[in-house]
Enzyme design. Structure first.
Site, mmCIF file in Angstrom:
data_model
loop_
_atom_site.group_PDB
_atom_site.id
_atom_site.type_symbol
_atom_site.label_atom_id
_atom_site.label_comp_id
_atom_site.label_asym_id
_atom_site.label_seq_id
_atom_site.Cartn_x
_atom_site.Cartn_y
_atom_site.Cartn_z
ATOM 1 N N CYS A 1 -2.847 1.395 -5.119
ATOM 2 C CA CYS A 1 -3.621 0.749 -4.059
ATOM 3 C C CYS A 1 -4.918 1.536 -3.871
ATOM 4 O O CYS A 1 -4.914 2.765 -3.904
ATOM 5 C CB CYS A 1 -2.802 0.736 -2.772
ATOM 6 S SG CYS A 1 -3.719 0.083 -1.368
ATOM 7 N N CYS B 1 0.866 -1.174 0.000
ATOM 8 C CA CYS B 1 0.000 0.000 0.000
ATOM 9 C C CYS B 1 0.907 1.229 0.000
ATOM 10 O O CYS B 1 1.880 1.295 0.743
ATOM 11 C CB CYS B 1 -0.876 -0.021 1.253
ATOM 12 S SG CYS B 1 -1.685 1.557 1.543
ATOM 13 N N GLU C 1 12.352 -16.898 -11.710
ATOM 14 C CA GLU C 1 13.392 -16.327 -12.568
ATOM 15 C C GLU C 1 14.543 -17.287 -12.819
ATOM 16 O O GLU C 1 15.626 -16.871 -13.234
ATOM 17 C CB GLU C 1 13.851 -14.995 -11.991
ATOM 18 C CG GLU C 1 12.752 -13.946 -12.191
ATOM 19 C CD GLU C 1 13.087 -12.558 -11.706
ATOM 20 O OE1 GLU C 1 13.839 -12.440 -10.719
ATOM 21 O OE2 GLU C 1 12.568 -11.586 -12.298
ATOM 22 N N LYS C 2 14.299 -18.588 -12.572
ATOM 23 C CA LYS C 2 15.437 -19.513 -12.667
ATOM 24 C C LYS C 2 15.954 -19.693 -14.096
ATOM 25 O O LYS C 2 17.062 -20.153 -14.292
ATOM 26 C CB LYS C 2 15.116 -20.850 -12.014
ATOM 27 C CG LYS C 2 13.982 -21.646 -12.593
ATOM 28 C CD LYS C 2 13.823 -22.957 -11.804
ATOM 29 C CE LYS C 2 12.646 -23.776 -12.282
ATOM 30 N NZ LYS C 2 11.355 -23.154 -11.935
ATOM 31 N N PHE C 3 15.134 -19.326 -15.096
ATOM 32 C CA PHE C 3 15.638 -19.418 -16.472
ATOM 33 C C PHE C 3 15.881 -18.046 -17.094
ATOM 34 O O PHE C 3 16.084 -17.924 -18.301
ATOM 35 C CB PHE C 3 14.680 -20.246 -17.337
ATOM 36 C CG PHE C 3 14.629 -21.681 -16.907
ATOM 37 C CD1 PHE C 3 15.777 -22.461 -16.922
ATOM 38 C CD2 PHE C 3 13.449 -22.247 -16.433
ATOM 39 C CE1 PHE C 3 15.747 -23.783 -16.496
ATOM 40 C CE2 PHE C 3 13.410 -23.561 -16.000
ATOM 41 C CZ PHE C 3 14.564 -24.339 -16.027
ATOM 42 N N GLU D 1 11.813 -0.699 -9.133
ATOM 43 C CA GLU D 1 10.761 -0.518 -10.145
ATOM 44 C C GLU D 1 9.397 -0.196 -9.538
ATOM 45 O O GLU D 1 8.428 -0.946 -9.705
ATOM 46 C CB GLU D 1 10.674 -1.746 -11.043
ATOM 47 C CG GLU D 1 11.925 -1.954 -11.865
ATOM 48 C CD GLU D 1 11.785 -3.048 -12.910
ATOM 49 O OE1 GLU D 1 10.916 -3.914 -12.766
ATOM 50 O OE2 GLU D 1 12.567 -3.031 -13.878
ATOM 51 N N GLU E 1 19.660 -2.430 -15.288
ATOM 52 C CA GLU E 1 19.401 -3.833 -15.615
ATOM 53 C C GLU E 1 19.278 -3.986 -17.118
ATOM 54 O O GLU E 1 18.641 -3.168 -17.790
ATOM 55 C CB GLU E 1 18.069 -4.314 -15.022
ATOM 56 C CG GLU E 1 18.008 -4.405 -13.529
ATOM 57 C CD GLU E 1 16.618 -4.867 -13.049
ATOM 58 O OE1 GLU E 1 15.903 -5.530 -13.836
ATOM 59 O OE2 GLU E 1 16.263 -4.549 -11.911
ATOM 60 N N TRP F 1 10.251 -13.255 -19.401
ATOM 61 C CA TRP F 1 8.884 -12.729 -19.334
ATOM 62 C C TRP F 1 8.345 -12.232 -20.669
ATOM 63 O O TRP F 1 7.211 -11.792 -20.743
ATOM 64 C CB TRP F 1 8.777 -11.629 -18.271
ATOM 65 C CG TRP F 1 9.811 -10.540 -18.399
ATOM 66 C CD1 TRP F 1 11.038 -10.527 -17.804
ATOM 67 C CD2 TRP F 1 9.733 -9.352 -19.190
ATOM 68 N NE1 TRP F 1 11.731 -9.387 -18.176
ATOM 69 C CE2 TRP F 1 10.948 -8.645 -19.012
ATOM 70 C CE3 TRP F 1 8.760 -8.806 -20.023
ATOM 71 C CZ2 TRP F 1 11.221 -7.436 -19.640
ATOM 72 C CZ3 TRP F 1 9.029 -7.590 -20.652
ATOM 73 C CH2 TRP F 1 10.250 -6.920 -20.455
ATOM 74 N N CYS G 1 -7.130 1.017 -1.188
ATOM 75 C CA CYS G 1 -7.662 0.747 0.160
ATOM 76 C C CYS G 1 -8.264 2.033 0.748
ATOM 77 O O CYS G 1 -8.053 3.127 0.213
ATOM 78 C CB CYS G 1 -6.560 0.214 1.060
ATOM 79 S SG CYS G 1 -5.411 1.494 1.584
HETATM 80 C C1 GAL Z 1 13.050 -6.333 -13.682
HETATM 81 C C2 GAL Z 1 13.175 -6.448 -12.183
HETATM 82 C C3 GAL Z 1 14.188 -7.517 -11.799
HETATM 83 C C4 GAL Z 1 13.941 -8.774 -12.583
HETATM 84 C C5 GAL Z 1 13.978 -8.432 -14.052
HETATM 85 C C6 GAL Z 1 13.770 -9.600 -14.976
HETATM 86 O O1 GAL Z 1 11.874 -5.705 -14.060
HETATM 87 O O2 GAL Z 1 13.574 -5.240 -11.615
HETATM 88 O O3 GAL Z 1 14.104 -7.765 -10.416
HETATM 89 O O4 GAL Z 1 12.720 -9.329 -12.240
HETATM 90 O O5 GAL Z 1 12.934 -7.525 -14.334
HETATM 91 O O6 GAL Z 1 13.799 -9.190 -16.307
#
Ligand code: GAL
Length: 688
Positions: free
Chosen positions: A159, A119, A365-367, A154, A317, A325, A161
């Site tokens: 929220c 929240c 996230e193992k792959f 990120e 990143e 994803w 509530c």
């Molecule tokens: C970002 C996130 C990371 C990881 C990554 C995977 O959005 O900050 O923690 O999940 O995506 O691509």
């Protein structure tokens, strides 16, 4: 021209290190240190999701493991972006204080799980975060490895509530003071939506109110403000105890298609961070566009995020291989990692950091791609390509903090995008605001002309050319600033679907706003919306270009040059593209959504008129991108081949290849996905 705030004197290389996943495995932690050197890394984000490891039970803190990691990183010669862990909280907290959990727009209380789900208003959560962050700052304020704060992760979401509803009502009271003002802004009498008591106000919901555009817009503004407020609360102890350590939080992009993140207004948020950083995950080698087209979009978004603070930024990143994803998670082809990393630098990044350092063994996230794969092999392809990037970065320290010198700006606006998407009208699928901006940007990208992608509150006066596509929401004061810009000699380009509503998302009455009529010496009579299969054509300087989706029917005054005319429809022969002289400047209006070839030719004419040329002249074919960063003395030129074939390029001027440490001129060959970075002293002015 250099960014004085750059966090380090050299390019950062490293990434999210999640050692708490391996804390019972000293052999792995030792291996990490060895491999960090092999990968030529120097910076790690630590503790992003470590709350459960740092405070396993309420009030019992365990920092020894983090002490060891920080010490080891320091001994290894690297630096740390120390995270605050508010992006995910331990189960004990959600269990004991359920008010920290988020409520969704359907008013359903979420269960514990996932992350980024607190929240935004909860006093308990805010307090817990401050306690934790104070402990971190107290403990590590003088640690030699501490380079920067990585606040939360990120930020996103909202929220609904009761505490957030109350905060929203307070925010509205502050903004409008009276219900009369609020009802006017929200067009209350429509469908009997007049509010007679502040307590009647609820955030937008699919099971309640979602047709009041003013409410929807204010809610989005509130969510941004409340997120910033949460963040500002988080950083109180950091500012107090470590005033000289810069603070950042990682921004992101939306969707597979790499458009700016939609849910938060980063133009506001960026003012609260010392260094802008973001996470970039393009779907390289996808099956719906060319590599060059995707590279153009990467360029656009990096130029936007750089321009938000008008200083170099950090990529916090990216992936060395694939993600987990996207609908399909393809790995980067050989060479792409170096090329895409150098592209970040080319647009103003001072880092290449990864998610993540070592692949997890379990969970979702193992792959996901990582520097160290499950094979733990520093000789595999991905690791070797990462090490190559690291070696290159070591030679590029001079570029840290430098910036492109852009004479052209394109204006992006979060609020206008929200309002336009909310508008019931036009085409459901065809508004495509960010994508349209990318189409305009593409013309400059292909011509090697540096562009700043700026927001409406920024200074326009340093640009010669300001491009404002589809700025649907426009206040009168902004129109006045556009007038000033043109009046003082600027060249302004605006398009269809601009200036239709004010800052409350209320339409202007009495025709297209007078200030815009004056600026362009035209009046917008109607906006025609096409079905996907409908087309029109516009004739511009003897050539015909396709138009689709939108066509504005214009009335022009006598002083206006009609540069392009519609070829079909009941408005055949009427002006589609106009040019006007306003004060010392020039204004163009593009009435229809036109094909890329139009932008190419139109903007070339405008650039010629303004004598804007690429900062470094290189002849090349399509798919090669040239970007330039500059300091007082040098231009640093990135020559990047975003095609699957080798490419010949021709340098009209001698320059020094920074990586190979040799001089280059004339024809050079770039391999498929090849990249060269050259520098040249700034005295000779070259054009093309
Ligand atoms: C970002 C996130 C990371 C990881 C990554 C995977 O959005 O900050 O923690 O999940 O995506 O691509």
């Amino acid at each position: 021209m250099k960014n004085k705030n750059a966090v380090a004197k050299h390019m950062l290389h490293g990434g999210d290190y999640n050692p708490d996943q391996w804390i019972d495995n000293p052999e792995i932690l030792e291996e990490d240190l060895k491999f960090m050197k092999l990968a030529h890394t120097n910076a790690f984000s630590i503790g992003i999701f470590s709350w459960a490891a740092l405070e396993p039970e309420e009030g019992r803190f365990e920092f020894e493991w983090l002490d060891n990691i920080m010490n080891n990183i320091a001994t290894n010669g690297a630096k740390v972006a120390l995270a605050t862990p508010s992006g995910a909280r331990p189960a004990w907290m959600s269990h004991k204080y359920p008010e920290v959990l988020r409520t969704n727009e359907r008013r359903e209380k979420m269960l514990h799980g996932g992350r980024h789900n607190h929240c935004l208003t909860s006093p308990v959560y805010r307090e817990k975060v401050v306690v934790m962050n104070r402990k971190l700052a107290e403990r590590y304020r003088n640690h030699p490895a501490l380079m920067m704060w990585h606040v939360s992760n990120e930020y996103s979401g909202e929220c609904h509530c009761p505490t957030c509803q109350q905060a929203f009502r307070n925010w509205l009271k502050e903004k409008y003071a009276t219900l009369e003002a609020l009802n006017l802004a929200w067009w209350g009498p429509f469908w009997s939506h007049t509010i007679t008591n502040w307590e009647q106000i609820e955030s937008p919901s699919p099971i309640g109110e979602n047709m009041v555009h003013g409410l929807n817009l204010d809610w989005r503004r509130f969510v941004t403000d409340q997120t910033i407020d949460f963040y500002e609360n988080e950083i109180i102890p950091l500012r107090e105890l470590t005033p000289n350590i810069p603070v950042t939080t990682n921004f992101m992009a939306d969707t597979n298609d790499l458009i700016p993140f939609q849910a938060l207004d980063y133009s506001k948020f960026s003012k609260h961070v010392d260094i802008l950083s973001w996470d970039c995950y393009p779907a390289w080698h996808n099956d719906w566009e060319t590599t060059a087209n995707l590279a153009m979009k990467v360029g656009f978004i990096n130029d936007l995020y750089r321009s938000l603070k008008q200083q170099s930024f950090l990529i916090l990143e990216c992936t060395p291989s694939g993600v987990n994803w996207h609908p399909v998670n393809k790995t980067k082809r050989p060479g792409m990692h170096l090329l895409s990393s150098m592209q970040f630098l080319a647009h103003g990044s001072d880092s290449v950091m990864y998610f993540q350092w070592r692949k997890s063994r379990g969970s979702s996230e193992k792959f996901h791609g990582a520097v160290i794969d499950h094979d733990r092999n520093p000789n595999n392809r991905v690791f070797k390509e990462v090490a190559e990037v690291g070696k290159n970065l070591e030679k590029l320290s001079d570029i840290v903090g430098t910036m492109p010198d852009s004479k052209v700006a394109i204006l992006y606006d979060w609020e206008s995008n929200w309002a336009l998407n909310d508008a019931q009208g036009f085409g459901l699928e065809s508004k495509q605001y960010p994508q349209t901006l990318q189409q305009h940007y593409k013309a400059f990208w292909e011509k090697d002309i540096p562009v700043d992608v700026i927001t409406k509150e920024q200074d326009f006066s340093k640009y010669k050319l300001l491009v404002v596509p589809m700025l649907y929401l426009m206040s009168k004061s902004l129109m006045k600033r556009f007038q000033e810009f043109a009046n003082n000699g600027g060249t302004l380009v605006m398009t269809y679907l601009s200036g239709l509503v004010d800052e409350h998302d209320l339409t202007y009455t009495g025709g297209w706003p007078k200030k815009l009529q004056e600026l362009f010496s035209i009046n917008v009579l109607e906006t025609d919306t096409y079905y996907p299969k409908d087309t029109n054509a516009v004739k511009y300087f003897g050539k015909t270009y396709n138009a689709k989706d939108y066509a504005t029917i214009l009335e022009t005054s006598q002083q206006v040059d009609s540069l392009g005319t519609y070829q079909q429809e009941f408005y055949q022969g009427s002006p589609a593209v106009t040019k006007n002289i306003f004060g010392k400047g020039t204004t163009y209006f593009i009435g229809a959504r036109l094909e890329d070839n139009f932008h190419k030719d139109f903007y070339q004419n405008v650039l010629d008129e303004l004598q804007i040329v690429p900062p470094f002249a290189i002849k090349h074919d399509k798919g090669v991108s040239i970007q330039v960063r500059e300091d007082e003395q040098y231009k640093y030129v990135f020559i990047m081949n975003f095609t699957e074939n080798s490419q010949k390029v021709f340098l009209e001027q001698e320059a020094r290849d920074i990586i190979a440490d040799e001089s280059v001129s004339g024809e050079i060959i770039l391999n498929a996905y090849g990249v060269k970075i050259v520098k040249t002293k700034k005295d000779t002015r070259m054009g093309r």
